[in-house]
Design a protein around this motif. Sequence first.
Motif, PDB file in Angstrom:
ATOM      1  N   HIS A 131     -16.391 -38.278 -28.040  1.00  0.00           N
ATOM      2  CA  HIS A 131     -14.952 -38.522 -28.110  1.00  0.00           C
ATOM      3  C   HIS A 131     -14.266 -37.447 -26.950  1.00  0.00           C
ATOM      4  N   LYS A 132     -13.047 -37.651 -26.788  1.00  0.00           N
ATOM      5  CA  LYS A 132     -12.360 -36.818 -25.781  1.00  0.00           C
ATOM      6  C   LYS A 132     -12.285 -35.433 -26.337  1.00  0.00           C
ATOM      7  N   LEU A 133     -12.413 -34.496 -25.624  1.00  0.00           N
ATOM      8  CA  LEU A 133     -12.092 -33.062 -26.281  1.00  0.00           C
ATOM      9  C   LEU A 133     -10.583 -32.907 -26.339  1.00  0.00           C
ATOM     10  N   SER A 134     -10.144 -31.916 -27.127  1.00  0.00           N
ATOM     11  CA  SER A 134      -8.797 -31.556 -27.348  1.00  0.00           C
ATOM     12  C   SER A 134      -8.502 -30.418 -26.675  1.00  0.00           C
ATOM     13  N   PRO A 135      -7.222 -30.368 -26.073  1.00  0.00           N
ATOM     14  CA  PRO A 135      -6.849 -28.920 -25.334  1.00  0.00           C
ATOM     15  C   PRO A 135      -6.929 -27.692 -26.286  1.00  0.00           C
ATOM     16  N   GLU A 136      -6.778 -27.825 -27.417  1.00  0.00           N
ATOM     17  CA  GLU A 136      -6.818 -26.912 -28.638  1.00  0.00           C
ATOM     18  C   GLU A 136      -8.262 -26.174 -28.671  1.00  0.00           C
ATOM     19  N   ALA A 137      -9.047 -27.179 -28.728  1.00  0.00           N
ATOM     20  CA  ALA A 137     -10.752 -26.719 -28.631  1.00  0.00           C
ATOM     21  C   ALA A 137     -10.994 -26.094 -27.262  1.00  0.00           C
ATOM     22  N   ILE A 138     -10.427 -26.547 -26.273  1.00  0.00           N
ATOM     23  CA  ILE A 138     -10.877 -25.826 -24.847  1.00  0.00           C
ATOM     24  C   ILE A 138     -10.010 -24.309 -24.747  1.00  0.00           C
ATOM     25  N   ASN A 139      -8.866 -24.425 -25.089  1.00  0.00           N
ATOM     26  CA  ASN A 139      -8.199 -23.081 -25.493  1.00  0.00           C
ATOM     27  C   ASN A 139      -8.760 -22.009 -26.068  1.00  0.00           C
ATOM     28  N   LYS A 140      -9.344 -22.531 -27.412  1.00  0.00           N
ATOM     29  CA  LYS A 140     -10.148 -21.711 -28.447  1.00  0.00           C
ATOM     30  C   LYS A 140     -11.380 -21.094 -27.790  1.00  0.00           C
ATOM     31  N   ARG A 141     -12.126 -22.009 -26.931  1.00  0.00           N
ATOM     32  CA  ARG A 141     -13.492 -21.709 -26.081  1.00  0.00           C
ATOM     33  C   ARG A 141     -12.989 -20.422 -25.130  1.00  0.00           C
ATOM     34  N   LEU A 142     -11.751 -20.729 -24.293  1.00  0.00           N
ATOM     35  CA  LEU A 142     -11.454 -19.853 -23.261  1.00  0.00           C
ATOM     36  C   LEU A 142     -11.238 -18.787 -23.679  1.00  0.00           C
ATOM     37  N   LYS A 143     -10.568 -18.484 -24.960  1.00  0.00           N
ATOM     38  CA  LYS A 143     -10.069 -17.236 -25.596  1.00  0.00           C
ATOM     39  C   LYS A 143     -11.525 -16.294 -25.907  1.00  0.00           C
ATOM     40  N   ILE A 144     -12.334 -17.262 -26.444  1.00  0.00           N
ATOM     41  CA  ILE A 144     -13.947 -16.436 -26.350  1.00  0.00           C
ATOM     42  C   ILE A 144     -14.391 -15.664 -25.254  1.00  0.00           C
ATOM     43  N   TYR A 145     -14.371 -16.545 -24.137  1.00  0.00           N
ATOM     44  CA  TYR A 145     -14.896 -16.215 -22.913  1.00  0.00           C
ATOM     45  C   TYR A 145     -13.774 -15.096 -22.456  1.00  0.00           C
ATOM     46  N   ALA A 146     -12.958 -15.179 -22.507  1.00  0.00           N
ATOM     47  CA  ALA A 146     -11.823 -14.133 -22.090  1.00  0.00           C
ATOM     48  C   ALA A 146     -12.152 -12.799 -22.714  1.00  0.00           C
ATOM     49  N   ARG A 147     -12.167 -12.800 -23.944  1.00  0.00           N
ATOM     50  CA  ARG A 147     -12.404 -11.466 -24.678  1.00  0.00           C
ATOM     51  C   ARG A 147     -13.814 -10.947 -24.201  1.00  0.00           C
ATOM     52  N   LEU A 148     -14.595 -11.650 -24.066  1.00  0.00           N
ATOM     53  CA  LEU A 148     -16.054 -11.223 -23.514  1.00  0.00           C
ATOM     54  C   LEU A 148     -16.041 -10.550 -22.385  1.00  0.00           C
ATOM     55  N   ALA A 149     -15.182 -11.279 -21.378  1.00  0.00           N
ATOM     56  CA  ALA A 149     -14.939 -10.796 -20.034  1.00  0.00           C
ATOM     57  C   ALA A 149     -14.040  -9.647 -20.096  1.00  0.00           C
ATOM     58  N   HIS A 150     -13.002  -9.429 -20.646  1.00  0.00           N
ATOM     59  CA  HIS A 150     -12.226  -8.358 -20.847  1.00  0.00           C
ATOM     60  C   HIS A 150     -12.986  -6.984 -21.190  1.00  0.00           C
ATOM     61  N   ALA A 151     -14.207  -7.196 -21.760  1.00  0.00           N
ATOM     62  CA  ALA A 151     -14.829  -6.017 -22.222  1.00  0.00           C
ATOM     63  C   ALA A 151     -15.573  -5.439 -21.213  1.00  0.00           C
ATOM     64  N   THR A 152     -15.918  -6.179 -20.286  1.00  0.00           N
ATOM     65  CA  THR A 152     -16.400  -5.856 -18.864  1.00  0.00           C
ATOM     66  C   THR A 152     -15.538  -5.708 -17.655  1.00  0.00           C
ATOM     67  N   CYS A 153     -14.413  -6.221 -17.625  1.00  0.00           N
ATOM     68  CA  CYS A 153     -13.531  -6.172 -16.692  1.00  0.00           C
ATOM     69  C   CYS A 153     -12.092  -6.245 -17.438  1.00  0.00           C
TER      70      CYS A 153
END
Length: 230
Positions: free
Chosen positions: A119-141
């Motif tokens: 099925h087609k992914l939803s923008p909400e699901a992608i934004n949720k995943r984006l925030k997860i990686y952004a928080r991890l990246a913020h810890a190092t940068c």
Amino acid sequence: MKEPQRSILEITKKAMKAFFGVIDLKTRTGRQYFALFTLLYNTATRIDELLSLKLDDLHIGEHDGKNYITVWGKGTKLRNIYLLPEVVKIIRQYVHMFHGDTPNKDEYLFYSNYNGNRHKLSPEAINKRLKIYARLAHATCSEMPENIHCHNLRSARATHWLEEDLNVLMIQKLLGHENISTTTKSYVAVSNAQKAKALATLEDDVAKNIAKKWKKVKKSDSLAEILGLK
């Protein structure tokens, strides 16, 4: 004291390197999102444009040697966005892993599995995943904001293109904007110096158009040439 949140428009190249660095490529999920965010950032497409891409819209390894995606933007306007060689390698590997040796061109490029169907992914699901990686990246940068959305990657890429001296009119074309004001006001975070540079590129184009009326000139470079693909 907690460091104040950076403007969501000020996502630096250093921050983006940190962002991609935290994605675990040892997992299937990590590889999927690494490919998705690589394509999203490097093409500066709108998230729904990206999620609407089907394999038939992906043109890599064509006989003419050009690699690009065909995007249907707002108002059903079509535009082609060329892909850099590094991006092509990542997407080609992704297609092989997630679509196999005989991919169905009618399937979505990026998809989710539900009840055995894709099925087609939803923008909400992608934004949720984006925030997860952004928080991890913020810890190092610290330059990576923790609370971002997909459209922030689009604006960040537009700004980085300007920093790389890409003509502002070409940025407008890549983003699929009707008016240049939308590009400069809404998606490109620029300093006064950068604004002056952007205006200079506009003046250069005006001068070129005037010159064409007076004498025959060499045709302007193609998009592929501008992006270093030729």
